[in-house]
Design a protein around this motif. Structure first.
Motif, PDB file in Angstrom:
ATOM      1  N   LEU A 130       0.830  -1.209   0.000  1.00 41.76           N
ATOM      2  CA  LEU A 130       0.000   0.000   0.000  1.00 41.76           C
ATOM      3  C   LEU A 130       0.866   1.263   0.000  1.00 41.76           C
ATOM      4  CD1 LEU A 130      -2.721  -1.099   2.586  1.00 41.76           C
ATOM      5  CD2 LEU A 130      -3.076  -0.735   0.124  1.00 41.76           C
ATOM      6  N   PHE A 131       1.928   1.247   0.797  1.00 46.23           N
ATOM      7  CA  PHE A 131       2.830   2.395   0.871  1.00 46.23           C
ATOM      8  C   PHE A 131       3.531   2.595  -0.468  1.00 46.23           C
ATOM      9  CE2 PHE A 131       6.868   4.474   2.012  1.00 46.23           C
ATOM     10  CZ  PHE A 131       6.403   5.541   2.752  1.00 46.23           C
ATOM     11  N   GLY A 132       4.031   1.519  -1.052  1.00 50.86           N
ATOM     12  CA  GLY A 132       4.719   1.601  -2.336  1.00 50.86           C
ATOM     13  C   GLY A 132       3.826   2.059  -3.472  1.00 50.86           C
ATOM     14  N   ASN A 133       2.533   1.777  -3.352  1.00 49.52           N
ATOM     15  CA  ASN A 133       1.559   2.205  -4.367  1.00 49.52           C
ATOM     16  C   ASN A 133       0.970   3.574  -4.056  1.00 49.52           C
ATOM     17  OD1 ASN A 133       1.890  -0.132  -5.848  1.00 49.52           O
ATOM     18  ND2 ASN A 133       0.160  -1.172  -4.881  1.00 49.52           N
ATOM     19  N   PHE A 134       1.497   4.250  -3.047  1.00 49.83           N
ATOM     20  CA  PHE A 134       1.019   5.572  -2.629  1.00 49.83           C
ATOM     21  C   PHE A 134      -0.455   5.542  -2.230  1.00 49.83           C
ATOM     22  CE2 PHE A 134       4.699   6.420  -5.293  1.00 49.83           C
ATOM     23  CZ  PHE A 134       5.410   7.308  -4.508  1.00 49.83           C
ATOM     24  N   GLU A 135      -0.882   4.434  -1.620  1.00 47.57           N
ATOM     25  CA  GLU A 135      -2.270   4.322  -1.169  1.00 47.57           C
ATOM     26  C   GLU A 135      -2.419   4.672   0.306  1.00 47.57           C
ATOM     27  OE1 GLU A 135      -4.458   0.858  -2.746  1.00 47.57           O
ATOM     28  OE2 GLU A 135      -2.591   0.408  -3.824  1.00 47.57           O
ATOM     29  N   ILE A 136      -1.318   4.651   1.060  1.00 47.80           N
ATOM     30  CA  ILE A 136      -1.337   5.085   2.457  1.00 47.80           C
ATOM     31  C   ILE A 136      -0.227   6.105   2.651  1.00 47.80           C
ATOM     32  CG2 ILE A 136      -2.303   2.924   3.356  1.00 47.80           C
ATOM     33  CD1 ILE A 136       0.547   2.273   4.419  1.00 47.80           C
ATOM     34  N   ALA A 137      -0.368   6.890   3.713  1.00 46.17           N
ATOM     35  CA  ALA A 137       0.635   7.912   4.010  1.00 46.17           C
ATOM     36  C   ALA A 137       0.824   8.035   5.512  1.00 46.17           C
ATOM     37  CB  ALA A 137       0.202   9.250   3.429  1.00 46.17           C
ATOM     38  N   PHE A 138       2.002   8.493   5.891  1.00 47.93           N
ATOM     39  CA  PHE A 138       2.343   8.791   7.280  1.00 47.93           C
ATOM     40  C   PHE A 138       2.240  10.303   7.445  1.00 47.93           C
ATOM     41  CE2 PHE A 138       3.935   4.656   6.775  1.00 47.93           C
ATOM     42  CZ  PHE A 138       4.369   4.126   7.978  1.00 47.93           C
ATOM     43  N   GLU A 139       1.272  10.749   8.226  1.00 47.00           N
ATOM     44  CA  GLU A 139       1.093  12.176   8.492  1.00 47.00           C
ATOM     45  C   GLU A 139       1.611  12.474   9.894  1.00 47.00           C
ATOM     46  OE1 GLU A 139      -0.085  14.490   6.443  1.00 47.00           O
ATOM     47  OE2 GLU A 139      -0.548  13.083   4.825  1.00 47.00           O
ATOM     48  N   PRO A 140       2.505  13.471  10.041  1.00 44.45           N
ATOM     49  CA  PRO A 140       3.045  13.765  11.376  1.00 44.45           C
ATOM     50  C   PRO A 140       1.958  14.234  12.333  1.00 44.45           C
ATOM     51  CG  PRO A 140       3.777  15.401   9.766  1.00 44.45           C
ATOM     52  CD  PRO A 140       2.999  14.365   9.017  1.00 44.45           C
ATOM     53  N   VAL A 141       2.087  13.813  13.590  1.00 45.75           N
ATOM     54  CA  VAL A 141       1.186  14.271  14.649  1.00 45.75           C
ATOM     55  C   VAL A 141       1.853  15.481  15.293  1.00 45.75           C
ATOM     56  CG1 VAL A 141       0.117  13.673  16.855  1.00 45.75           C
ATOM     57  CG2 VAL A 141       0.244  11.962  15.021  1.00 45.75           C
ATOM     58  N   ASP A 142       1.132  16.580  15.346  1.00 46.27           N
ATOM     59  CA  ASP A 142       1.696  17.839  15.840  1.00 46.27           C
ATOM     60  C   ASP A 142       2.377  17.684  17.190  1.00 46.27           C
ATOM     61  OD1 ASP A 142       0.820  19.222  13.622  1.00 46.27           O
ATOM     62  OD2 ASP A 142      -1.114  19.704  14.527  1.00 46.27           O
ATOM     63  N   SER A 143       3.526  18.312  17.300  1.00 49.18           N
ATOM     64  CA  SER A 143       4.319  18.432  18.531  1.00 49.18           C
ATOM     65  C   SER A 143       4.713  17.095  19.159  1.00 49.18           C
ATOM     66  CB  SER A 143       3.584  19.296  19.572  1.00 49.18           C
ATOM     67  OG  SER A 143       2.469  18.603  20.094  1.00 49.18           O
ATOM     68  N   GLN A 144       4.629  16.010  18.407  1.00 52.03           N
ATOM     69  CA  GLN A 144       5.071  14.708  18.909  1.00 52.03           C
ATOM     70  C   GLN A 144       6.095  14.142  17.918  1.00 52.03           C
ATOM     71  OE1 GLN A 144       1.919  12.033  20.124  1.00 52.03           O
ATOM     72  NE2 GLN A 144       0.525  13.752  20.382  1.00 52.03           N
ATOM     73  N   PRO A 145       7.374  14.286  18.230  1.00 45.92           N
ATOM     74  CA  PRO A 145       8.401  13.836  17.282  1.00 45.92           C
ATOM     75  C   PRO A 145       8.296  12.341  16.981  1.00 45.92           C
ATOM     76  CG  PRO A 145       9.390  14.443  19.391  1.00 45.92           C
ATOM     77  CD  PRO A 145       7.941  14.780  19.474  1.00 45.92           C
ATOM     78  N   HIS A 146       8.494  11.997  15.730  1.00 43.83           N
ATOM     79  CA  HIS A 146       8.495  10.609  15.245  1.00 43.83           C
ATOM     80  C   HIS A 146       7.179   9.886  15.521  1.00 43.83           C
ATOM     81  CE1 HIS A 146      12.655  11.414  14.505  1.00 43.83           C
ATOM     82  NE2 HIS A 146      12.858  11.674  15.776  1.00 43.83           N
ATOM     83  N   THR A 147       6.096  10.652  15.579  1.00 44.72           N
ATOM     84  CA  THR A 147       4.764  10.080  15.771  1.00 44.72           C
ATOM     85  C   THR A 147       3.926  10.431  14.547  1.00 44.72           C
ATOM     86  OG1 THR A 147       4.968  10.288  18.163  1.00 44.72           O
ATOM     87  CG2 THR A 147       2.739  10.014  17.288  1.00 44.72           C
ATOM     88  N   TYR A 148       3.269   9.409  13.991  1.00 46.71           N
ATOM     89  CA  TYR A 148       2.542   9.585  12.737  1.00 46.71           C
ATOM     90  C   TYR A 148       1.169   8.943  12.797  1.00 46.71           C
ATOM     91  CZ  TYR A 148       7.143  10.791  10.996  1.00 46.71           C
ATOM     92  OH  TYR A 148       8.349  11.393  10.821  1.00 46.71           O
ATOM     93  N   ARG A 149       0.264   9.541  12.062  1.00 47.98           N
ATOM     94  CA  ARG A 149      -1.055   8.952  11.830  1.00 47.98           C
ATOM     95  C   ARG A 149      -0.968   8.303  10.457  1.00 47.98           C
ATOM     96  NH1 ARG A 149      -6.133  10.760   9.560  1.00 47.98           N
ATOM     97  NH2 ARG A 149      -7.858   9.752  10.630  1.00 47.98           N
ATOM     98  N   ILE A 150      -1.167   7.001  10.416  1.00 46.14           N
ATOM     99  CA  ILE A 150      -1.103   6.267   9.153  1.00 46.14           C
ATOM    100  C   ILE A 150      -2.533   6.055   8.678  1.00 46.14           C
ATOM    101  CG2 ILE A 150      -0.304   4.182   7.979  1.00 46.14           C
ATOM    102  CD1 ILE A 150       1.631   3.785  10.365  1.00 46.14           C
TER     103      ILE A 150
END
Length: 143
Positions: A31-51
């Motif tokens: 899914l990631f390789g096909n650009f179907e999902i993304a990692f969006e940064p969570v504000d003010s939390q380093p290295h934390t993402y909403r997938i």
């Protein structure tokens, strides 16, 4: 194209550095390789993402998303975490592909190329031989 300054992050042997690596399940990797999902940064939390899926209305979800994850960072930081900049660029590309429907065009183009590489040329003249030749010539000039 999306961030000319970031090209050095994946140029040459740098593409294999840990900052350009993620450990994912097989399905998530696809899914990631096909650009179907993304990692969006969570504000003010380093290295934390909403997938999440790029297309939030997507039917046929393989994974239960969205999820929020904090990436593991080694205490002495001897392994670089994934680059937030590269994750942002990946997300932007996914959104553009989805919103412009360019992803479907690219998928069709790649399927056509794979058929031609297996020697399958359509008798009705619909095979895109010109695209294939230009693509192969471009790939040869890169090497």
């Amino acid at each position: 194209m999306f961030n000319p300054i970031a090209i050095h992050l994946i140029d040459g042997v740098d593409i294999d550095r840990p900052m350009n690596a993620l450990t994912l399940t097989h399905d998530l990797h696809k899914l990631f390789g096909n650009f179907e999902i993304a990692f969006e940064p969570v504000d003010s939390q380093p290295h934390t993402y909403r997938i999440n899926y790029i297309d939030s209305d997507r039917m046929g979800r393989v994974e239960k998303l969205p999820v929020t994850v904090s990436l593991f960072i080694t205490p002495n930081r001897d392994v670089e975490p994934p680059s937030p900049e590269l994750l942002r660029i990946h997300s932007a590309i996914g959104r553009i592909l989805h919103l412009s429907a360019a992803g479907e065009y690219i998928d069709e183009f790649i399927r056509d190329l794979e058929e031609m590489e297996s020697g399958e040329v359509m008798q009705n003249g619909t095979t895109r031989l010109d695209d294939y030749v230009w693509f192969r010539l471009g790939a040869m000039s890169v090497h």
